[in-house]
Design an enzyme around this catalytic site. Sequence first.
Site, PDB file in Angstrom:
ATOM      1  N   CYS A  88      -9.455  14.485   4.695  1.00  0.00           N
ATOM      2  CA  CYS A  88     -10.663  13.849   5.104  1.00  0.00           C
ATOM      3  C   CYS A  88     -10.655  14.209   6.701  1.00  0.00           C
ATOM      4  O   CYS A  88      -9.488  13.894   7.305  1.00  0.00           O
ATOM      5  CB  CYS A  88     -10.647  12.526   4.915  1.00  0.00           C
ATOM      6  SG  CYS A  88     -10.721  12.009   3.071  1.00  0.00           S
ATOM      7  N   CYS A 119       0.894  -1.354   0.004  1.00  0.00           N
ATOM      8  CA  CYS A 119       0.056  -0.010   0.069  1.00  0.00           C
ATOM      9  C   CYS A 119       0.940   1.057   0.030  1.00  0.00           C
ATOM     10  O   CYS A 119       1.401   1.489   0.876  1.00  0.00           O
ATOM     11  CB  CYS A 119      -0.645  -0.150   1.249  1.00  0.00           C
ATOM     12  SG  CYS A 119      -1.816   1.378   1.320  1.00  0.00           S
TER      13      CYS A 119
HETATM   14 FE1  SF4 Z   1      -6.804   9.109   1.833  1.00  0.00          FE
HETATM   15 FE2  SF4 Z   1      -8.846  11.115   2.572  1.00  0.00          FE
HETATM   16 FE3  SF4 Z   1      -6.591  10.243   4.065  1.00  0.00          FE
HETATM   17 FE4  SF4 Z   1      -6.180  11.609   1.796  1.00  0.00          FE
HETATM   18  S1  SF4 Z   1      -7.119  12.549   3.860  1.00  0.00           S
HETATM   19  S2  SF4 Z   1      -5.010   9.723   2.781  1.00  0.00           S
HETATM   20  S3  SF4 Z   1      -8.020  10.890   0.730  1.00  0.00           S
HETATM   21  S4  SF4 Z   1      -8.518   9.260   3.789  1.00  0.00           S
END
Ligand code: SF4
Length: 372
Positions: free
Chosen positions: A128, A117
């Site tokens: 997010c 990953c």
């Molecule tokens: Fe993934 Fe959202 Fe975290 Fe960015 S902020 S790595 S899009 S979960």
Amino acid sequence: MEAADFVKVPFLSLTPQAWQQMVSAWGWPAYRGKQVLKWVYDRAIVDPEKMSDLSKIDRAKLAEMIDFAPATVVSRQISEDGTMKLLMEWPAVDGSGGSAAQAETVMIPDGDRRTACVSSQVGCPVGCKFCASGVGGVKGNLTAAQIIEQVLQLNLMLAAKNEHIDHIVFMGMGEPLANYVAVMDAIARLHEPQCFNISCRKITISTVGVPPKMRELAAEEMPINLAISLHAPTEALRRTLIPWAEHFALQDILSAAREYFDRTGREITLEYILLSGVNDQPQHARELSKLCKTLRANVNLIRYNEVEGLGFKRPLSQDVVQFQEVLRANGVNAHTRKSRGRDIDAACGQLRKRQAEAGGGLVNLTANKREL
Ligand code: SF4
């Protein structure tokens, strides 16, 4: 040039063709260049001294001229279930103004499969609300060489067990479609038979949904898997969880996903992180079912791994089971992903966040961790 100014060439920044051109300029025959490619990519050997079918002079030339793996592995965690997480650091990153860059990469074992990953950016612009990678925004893009070095570093560690990475998911730090050129360059090298030789069908790009780039990717007509981080069945709820969502309408994302399926024949995966009391109730599952009927997609449910200070909770087991049942009752192909690495900093960005909180020093990660 002063000796102090001399910078070794990063091996991973070269395509096999560019590598052959370089060694040809040294006066090497093509087969010798191929020997080096095999040592690095097939056998995960990056110390020229161990490239035993090269002469002493050739090994010295490589040691003098080439940097095979420039990253420092700042820390490593290994879970009871075999999941391994690395925090890697490079001296500088594109667009960072020359400051050091850190990125996380994870190896997930599953039967014979070894999945990497990988991260595509330092930090993440998407922000997010439930994710440690989004804290602090994005610091810069990783280069193609830095992306593929994550796979190489995992292979260096797996080599002791005669294992290697055979699947790739762009689900680490960053929005891969916001670093499109480098990600596609990295995929070309991951796929290239003389390099990692991984089928595009075993490579997945996970995006929050950037329709123009999804369409560009569809036009490449490569059978790469596309996963969309949905996390909410309605525009309104999605915008509260994913600040970036306000830039792209959900309907446009779904329309680009349909086009992707039409061009590539690859079914879309909708990733859905279940957050207790936020998006994990039966009405959310019913709304998600309706949305799934508009495209050829399967749903991957992910139980949230809590991140200290962000305020979101892992869902209750009965809510997860019920959510999946509602989806299946509505004809949706839904699976709940196994939780991996819960005894280490499993959530994306957590290790980097913890390291930063420790003042940038080395974090002690060995307590309760099994060594490889
Ligand atoms: Fe993934 Fe959202 Fe975290 Fe960015 S902020 S790595 S899009 S979960």
